[in-house]
Design a protein around this motif. Structure first.
Motif, PDB file in Angstrom:
ATOM      1  N   UNK A  10      11.459  -0.806 -33.804  1.00  0.00           N
ATOM      2  CA  UNK A  10      12.459  -1.756 -33.750  1.00  0.00           C
ATOM      3  C   UNK A  10      12.746  -2.168 -34.968  1.00  0.00           C
ATOM      4  N   UNK A  11      13.810  -3.143 -34.793  1.00  0.00           N
ATOM      5  CA  UNK A  11      14.558  -3.755 -36.147  1.00  0.00           C
ATOM      6  C   UNK A  11      15.883  -3.742 -35.780  1.00  0.00           C
ATOM      7  N   UNK A  12      16.374  -4.530 -36.990  1.00  0.00           N
ATOM      8  CA  UNK A  12      18.076  -4.455 -37.021  1.00  0.00           C
ATOM      9  C   UNK A  12      18.630  -3.276 -37.055  1.00  0.00           C
ATOM     10  N   UNK A  97      10.935  -5.401 -27.818  1.00  0.00           N
ATOM     11  CA  UNK A  97      11.090  -6.337 -28.647  1.00  0.00           C
ATOM     12  C   UNK A  97      12.681  -6.723 -28.882  1.00  0.00           C
ATOM     13  N   UNK A  98      13.441  -5.494 -28.646  1.00  0.00           N
ATOM     14  CA  UNK A  98      14.890  -5.687 -28.681  1.00  0.00           C
ATOM     15  C   UNK A  98      15.521  -6.780 -27.895  1.00  0.00           C
ATOM     16  N   UNK A 159      25.569 -13.642 -41.538  1.00  0.00           N
ATOM     17  CA  UNK A 159      24.500 -14.878 -41.305  1.00  0.00           C
ATOM     18  C   UNK A 159      23.852 -14.343 -39.740  1.00  0.00           C
ATOM     19  N   UNK A 160      24.575 -13.516 -38.972  1.00  0.00           N
ATOM     20  CA  UNK A 160      23.828 -13.223 -37.568  1.00  0.00           C
ATOM     21  C   UNK A 160      22.897 -12.269 -38.012  1.00  0.00           C
ATOM     22  N   UNK A 161      23.224 -11.387 -38.949  1.00  0.00           N
ATOM     23  CA  UNK A 161      22.318 -10.303 -39.393  1.00  0.00           C
ATOM     24  C   UNK A 161      20.962 -11.059 -40.106  1.00  0.00           C
ATOM     25  N   UNK A 168      13.103 -10.623 -35.757  1.00  0.00           N
ATOM     26  CA  UNK A 168      12.217  -9.560 -35.480  1.00  0.00           C
ATOM     27  C   UNK A 168      10.900  -9.631 -36.450  1.00  0.00           C
ATOM     28  N   UNK A 169      11.052 -10.458 -37.432  1.00  0.00           N
ATOM     29  CA  UNK A 169       9.644 -10.572 -37.998  1.00  0.00           C
ATOM     30  C   UNK A 169       8.816 -11.658 -37.269  1.00  0.00           C
ATOM     31  N   UNK A 170       9.396 -12.609 -36.626  1.00  0.00           N
ATOM     32  CA  UNK A 170       8.764 -13.598 -35.623  1.00  0.00           C
ATOM     33  C   UNK A 170       8.166 -12.668 -34.440  1.00  0.00           C
TER      34      UNK A 170
END
Ligand code: Z5A
Length: 209
Positions: A10-12, A97-98, A159-161, A168-170
């Motif tokens: 997962x991740x951005x 998670x996404x 700002x969205x990213x 994702x950290x949360x």
């Protein structure tokens, strides 16, 4: 037959998930472990059709949630669960998670609705381990821009990213047993080595490596 392991990434955008899925699959297969690579949205013919629809339009967050969930229910039932039962390891590029991040934390869909849908589309087949690749928003954007062919998600403003990275950290912090936050700003080789170390430590007793 020993159940396979289910590992998600997962991740951005541009975090390096696809790269690391391929690296890990190569290493597992070299060690004689049967491994399937899959992705979300997608993973089945129906899921790939939903992918085209959902990435091509801009639905409401709740509409997105239901479309991703429909694709996921098929994916889990027809691909992931049978493979794990057969002893095959499954590496999946994006999963629950996404949804929790994009539709939940960023889209505003209530977590209890997302949780209820997970109970019917995923349970009891939750990932054994999830690598959350964490890169600064500007680094992820630089990578996806260099690659070209941006999706509507990639095209969101900076700002969205930044919010996406925090979300994702949360999500990773909420399930520390399952989720491992990885510094994705290093070289692909360094990250792959770290992923392998983590995996070996986690599954040392049950792994056939
Ligand atoms: N979505 C959702 O909203 N809800 C859901 O439930 C699900 C998904 C499942 C699917 O996008 C979109 O669907 C997604 C969220 C939403 N948003 N977006 N966009 P996708 O699957 O088409 O895109 P992606 O998952 O973000 O993939 P990506 O942009 O390709 O990123 P990646 O897989 O993390 O990165 P990569 O392909 O491995 O690498 C990107 C580039 O960086 C590439 O040129 C690499 O060579 C390079 N790279 C990789 N690693 C490194 C390192 N370590 N250093 C330098 N360069 C690197």
């Amino acid at each position: 037959m020993t159940r396979g392991k289910f590992i998600t990434f997962e991740g951005g955008e541009g975090a390096g998930k696809t790269t690391q899925v391929a690296r890990l699959a190569e290493r597992l297969r070299a060690g004689g472990i049967e491994t399937v690579i899959t992705r979300e949205p997608g993973g089945t013919p129906l899921g790939e059709s939903i992918r085209e629809v959902v990435l091509g339009a801009s639905p409401e967050p709740v509409t997105e949630l239901l479309l991703f969930a429909a694709a996921r229910a098929e994916h889990v039932a027809k691909v992931i669960r049978p493979a794990l039962k057969h002893g095959t390891w499954v590496l999946c590029d994006r999963f629950i998670d996404s949804t929790r991040v994009y539709q939940g934390l960023l889209g505003g869909v209530p977590g209890d609705l997302i949780g209820a849908i997970e109970m019917h589309s995923v349970a009891p087949t939750f990932p054994d381990l999830t690598f959350v690749l964490d890169v600064p928003a500007e680094e992820g954007l630089k990578r996806t821009e260099a690659r070209g062919a941006l999706t509507r998600f990639d095209a969101e403003h900076a700002s969205y990213h930044i919010k996406l990275r925090d979300a994702f950290r949360q999500a990773a912090e909420a399930e520390p047993e399952r989720c491992v936050l990885m510094d994705g700003g290093r070289t692909a080789d360094e990250i792959a080595a770290d992923i392998w170390r983590t995996l070996s430590t986690r599954f040392v007793a049950g792994a056939r490596t």
